[in-house]
Design a protein around this motif. Structure first.
Motif, short mmCIF file in Angstrom:
data_model
loop_
_atom_site.label_atom_id
_atom_site.label_comp_id
_atom_site.label_asym_id
_atom_site.label_seq_id
_atom_site.Cartn_x
_atom_site.Cartn_y
_atom_site.Cartn_z
N GLU A 167 19.32 105.56 14.30
CA GLU A 167 18.17 104.98 14.98
C GLU A 167 16.94 105.08 14.09
O GLU A 167 16.63 106.14 13.56
N GLN A 168 16.25 103.96 13.94
CA GLN A 168 15.07 103.94 13.11
C GLN A 168 13.83 104.01 13.99
O GLN A 168 13.36 103.02 14.55
N ASP A 169 13.30 105.22 14.12
CA ASP A 169 12.14 105.46 14.97
C ASP A 169 10.93 105.79 14.11
O ASP A 169 11.06 106.34 13.01
N LEU A 170 9.77 105.47 14.62
CA LEU A 170 8.52 105.77 13.94
C LEU A 170 7.62 106.55 14.88
O LEU A 170 7.81 106.53 16.10
N ILE A 171 6.62 107.21 14.31
CA ILE A 171 5.65 107.96 15.11
C ILE A 171 4.25 107.64 14.61
O ILE A 171 3.95 107.74 13.43
N LYS A 172 3.40 107.18 15.54
CA LYS A 172 2.02 106.80 15.22
C LYS A 172 1.12 107.15 16.40
O LYS A 172 1.59 107.53 17.47
N ARG A 173 -0.17 106.94 16.20
CA ARG A 173 -1.13 107.16 17.28
C ARG A 173 -1.53 105.81 17.89
O ARG A 173 -1.79 104.84 17.17
N VAL A 174 -1.59 105.77 19.22
CA VAL A 174 -2.01 104.56 19.91
C VAL A 174 -3.53 104.43 19.78
O VAL A 174 -4.28 105.33 20.18
N ILE A 175 -3.98 103.31 19.23
CA ILE A 175 -5.41 103.07 19.07
C ILE A 175 -5.93 102.10 20.13
O ILE A 175 -7.03 102.27 20.66
N ALA A 176 -5.12 101.11 20.48
CA ALA A 176 -5.53 100.13 21.48
C ALA A 176 -4.32 99.72 22.31
O ALA A 176 -3.18 99.78 21.84
N VAL A 177 -4.59 99.30 23.55
CA VAL A 177 -3.52 98.89 24.47
C VAL A 177 -3.74 97.43 24.87
O VAL A 177 -4.71 96.79 24.45
N GLY A 178 -2.82 96.91 25.68
CA GLY A 178 -2.88 95.52 26.08
C GLY A 178 -4.22 95.14 26.68
O GLY A 178 -4.75 95.83 27.56
N GLY A 179 -4.80 94.02 26.20
CA GLY A 179 -6.10 93.56 26.67
C GLY A 179 -7.25 94.00 25.80
O GLY A 179 -8.36 93.43 25.90
N ASP A 180 -7.05 95.02 24.94
CA ASP A 180 -8.11 95.50 24.06
C ASP A 180 -8.26 94.58 22.84
O ASP A 180 -7.33 93.88 22.44
N THR A 181 -9.44 94.64 22.25
CA THR A 181 -9.69 93.99 20.97
C THR A 181 -10.02 95.08 19.96
O THR A 181 -10.96 95.86 20.17
N VAL A 182 -9.22 95.16 18.90
CA VAL A 182 -9.39 96.21 17.90
C VAL A 182 -9.78 95.56 16.58
O VAL A 182 -9.29 94.48 16.23
#
Length: 306
Positions: A153-168
């Motif tokens: 399984e190819q999994d990654l780990i990152k930090r969520v910066i923005a969610v649905g509806g956001d403008t980043v």
């Protein structure tokens, strides 16, 4: 004539009992050693050992089932394979990922560290490792029950910066902004990193049901910024998220929780949806006011003509 009857007796019942004779209590039998002079304790120990060996497969089976259930529904351990999340996470750290809350409909939130499946095209196939042989079979089995990270399984780990509806967005050498509000990322990005890396990006509108993720080591993380040519403009489907990393479990000297940084808790970060709601409410209010004015005019018309 030498036999002694069981029970009490008087001197008239027969010859006087010899010194040293003890009466045998009713119902008690003399203890005899097993054939061959074997100690009773040894026999009991062997019986207990045989009983334990018979129960051992059942105990192992129950333990494996519990481990599989925990991996599937509660927690799973993951190993950090790269430096993309420094200094928050170091290469070789083990983290525990909460897999329970997504079952109740919880979705990733800004600031959380999440593990997710490769949405497609993020990882090179050359990064996959297959030890093969007995070692490969052992790792595959242990990863199946959740005690080791998977080799397939190819999994990654990152930090969520923005969610649905956001403008980043992020201008070169400037801060990352979410819905126009700048993030204060000094507490978690790698010392010496710039928020955007070498170049800026965006603005990107995050589609509903997707998230924008970035590594804390901005100069060494192939995150959403570098996959904007793919479907979703570099965003990750929420359905691909395995869960939130909540604890650094290993090594022991690095044990600790992974809380959401304060900058993501500030008011106004989700101002864009509120502003959109306000913009949509203004026409509705004006329409209702015009409608009420028209109704009032119609109600007053007969009186004016009377």
């Amino acid at each position: 004539m030498g036999d002694v009857a069981v029970g009490a007796r008087s001197d008239a019942d027969g010859p006087e009992r010899r010194a040293g004779d003890e009466p045998v209590e009713r119902g008690e039998e003399p203890t005899a050693e097993p054939d061959g002079g074997e100690d009773t304790a040894d026999v009991t120990d062997r019986k207990q050992q045989r009983s334990f060996l018979k129960e051992l497969p059942l105990l192992i089976g129950i333990a494996l089932i519990l481990a599989l259930l925990i991996k599937t529904f509660l927690m799973q351990a993951f190993s950090i394979p790269s430096d993309s999340m420094q200094n928050t996470l170091q290469r070789g750290d083990r983290v525990l990922v909460d897999k329970l809350t997504p079952w109740f409909g919880a979705e990733p939130e800004r600031g959380e560290v999440v593990v997710f499946h490769d949405p497609g095209g993020w990882l090179d196939e050359s990064t996959q490792s297959d030890p093969g042989g007995i070692a490969g079979a052992f790792q595959e089995f242990m990863s199946f029950i959740g005690l080791m990270p998977s080799a397939e399984e190819q999994d990654l780990i990152k930090r969520v910066i923005a969610v649905g509806g956001d403008t980043v967005a992020c201008e070169k050498n400037g801060p990352v902004t979410v819905n126009g509000k700048a993030l204060d990322e000094e507490s978690y990005i790698y010392p010496g990193s710039t928020p955007c890396g070498s170049e800026g990006f965006g603005p990107v509108k995050v589609p509903e049901g997707r998230i924008w993720v970035m590594g804390d080591n901005r100069q060494n993380s192939l995150d959403s910024r570098f996959h904007q040519d793919l479907e979703g403009n570099g965003t990750v489907p929420v359905d691909d998220v395995v869960g939130r990393a909540v604890v650094k479990a290993w090594p022991i000297d690095r044990w600790g929780t992974l809380p959401v940084p304060d900058t993501f808790e500030e008011k106004g970060l989700a101002a864009a949806p509120a502003a959109m709601g306000l913009a949509g409410a203004i026409p509705l209010v004006l329409w209702r006011r015009r409608r009420r004015a028209a109704e009032a005019a119609r109600a007053a018309a007969p009186r004016d003509g009377a």
